[in-house]
Design an enzyme around this catalytic site. Structure first.
Site, PDB file in Angstrom:
ATOM      1  N   ASP A  32      23.753  -2.506   5.664  1.00 52.32           N
ATOM      2  CA  ASP A  32      22.872  -2.561   6.600  1.00 52.32           C
ATOM      3  C   ASP A  32      22.445  -0.934   6.993  1.00 52.32           C
ATOM      4  O   ASP A  32      22.695  -0.489   8.160  1.00 52.32           O
ATOM      5  CB  ASP A  32      23.636  -3.161   7.734  1.00 52.32           C
ATOM      6  CG  ASP A  32      24.148  -4.513   7.447  1.00 52.32           C
ATOM      7  OD1 ASP A  32      23.575  -5.163   6.826  1.00 52.32           O
ATOM      8  OD2 ASP A  32      25.307  -4.847   8.175  1.00 52.32           O
ATOM      9  N   GLU A 208      16.487 -12.726   8.622  1.00 50.11           N
ATOM     10  CA  GLU A 208      17.284 -11.677   9.503  1.00 50.11           C
ATOM     11  C   GLU A 208      16.729 -10.231   9.162  1.00 50.11           C
ATOM     12  O   GLU A 208      15.774  -9.960   8.538  1.00 50.11           O
ATOM     13  CB  GLU A 208      18.633 -11.869   9.430  1.00 50.11           C
ATOM     14  CG  GLU A 208      19.243 -11.526   7.782  1.00 50.11           C
ATOM     15  CD  GLU A 208      20.786 -11.771   7.737  1.00 50.11           C
ATOM     16  OE1 GLU A 208      21.385 -12.440   8.840  1.00 50.11           O
ATOM     17  OE2 GLU A 208      21.452 -11.488   6.605  1.00 50.11           O
TER      18      GLU A 208
END
Length: 316
Positions: A32, A208
């Site tokens: 991430d 997402e």
């Protein structure tokens, strides 16, 4: 002989350049990525995968910070924020992004909320603040900025994942986030309060991990799409939309069903960060951050990302 050797290395580097290898972090499993440019330095905020090799779920206790001034050599600043820094939170240091405003650094995180009088639980968004890009950070509110109870368009408990924050030319700040649907809201100038209602929409194939930025008057919304995930994007003339779907820019990554975009301009080049699972013993829950170039066409559309991993030379 040693002097001759070092001189030879210097000459070789000047002529041919020193190049990074993907993944850019090899001693830990990271995910991430959220890059930020500040004072001519790139700061990279990442999640930290600590799951065992045979694990069937994520184990992410904290967030790490790295920095570079050449996109080759990365300095580790260690663990700069943990789930334990949020007393209202339970576990899971999910995707996060840090941004600077007025000399302070605001780090927006997605994390599991305890079931208590303020929330029934599920993923929430918190914000930490510091006077330096590497901290020390502290919980800016002492409570969640957004709880799962505040968003009801999706019925699952993890639809408030992956915050990304953007400050427009008029200094208005925006927070985007979501899983299953993309959500956004304005932020007040203090960066720790919403300024108005939460809006939701569903970009084509959106899953997402939104990343929002502006280039030459055009807004870009880049995100993880489908599952297993690819990276796709939309553009808009106004940040409120309508968002026009532009297509796929990154194919599936190696050995991971998820990926996560992060985009910056630095020293005249545009860089695209993401994660895969290519390190030895890596996989879905043991991921690795990588970076490659991002190129635009003359009309502002994004060219397909060329993934250079598994030891292939990536960035110069």
């Amino acid at each position: 002989m040693k002097i001759r050797f070092f001189l030879a290395v210097i000459v070789f580097s000047i002529i041919y350049g020193v190049k990074a290898q993907n993944p850019i972090i090899k001693n830990l499993f990271t995910a991430d990525p959220a890059p930020m440019v500040y004072n001519n330095t790139v700061y990279l905020y990442v999640g930290h995968d600590t799951a065992a090799v045979d694990a069937k779920t994520y184990q992410m206790p904290d967030w790490l910070v790295y920095s570079t001034t050449d996109m080759v050599h990365w300095k580790s600043h260690g663990s700069c924020l943990s789930t334990k820094d949020f007393k209202w939170a339970s576990y899971a240091a999910n995707a996060a992004q840090c941004i600077e405003r007025n000399g302070k650094f605001y780090w927006y995180v997605s994390i599991i909320h305890k079931a208590d009088e303020n929330s029934k639980g599920g993923v929430a968004i918190g914000v930490a603040v510091a006077d330096s890009p590497t901290g020390p950070f502290k919980d800016a509110l002492g409570k969640a900025l957004i709880t799962n109870d505040m968003t009801t368009d999706m019925k699952h408990a993890w639809d408030d994942l992956d915050p990304t924050v953007f400050i427009d030319d008029n200094r208005q700040a925006y927070l985007f986030w979501g899983n299953g649907s993309c959500k956004w809201a304005k932020l007040k100038e203090n960066m720790i309060e919403l300024d108005g209602s939460i809006h939701t929409f569903k970009p084509q194939n959106f899953t997402e991990a939104p990343w929002v930025y502006k280039r030459k008057g055009l807004y870009y919304l880049v995100y993880a799409a489908n599952f297993p995930e690819t990276i796709e994007y939309c553009t808009a003339e106004k940040i409120e939309g309508p968002w026009i779907y532009r297509g796929l820019i990154q194919d599936r990554v190696s050995n991971s069903t998820t990926t996560h975009p992060g985009i910056i301009d630095y020293k005249g080049k545009t860089y695209f960060f993401y994660h895969n699972g290519v390190l030895p013993t890596g996989g879905n829950y043991r991921r690795s951050v990588c970076v490659d170039y991002l190129h635009y066409n003359a009309d502002g559309t994004i060219q397909k990302i060329i993934q250079t991993t598994d030891g292939v030379k990536a960035v110069k």
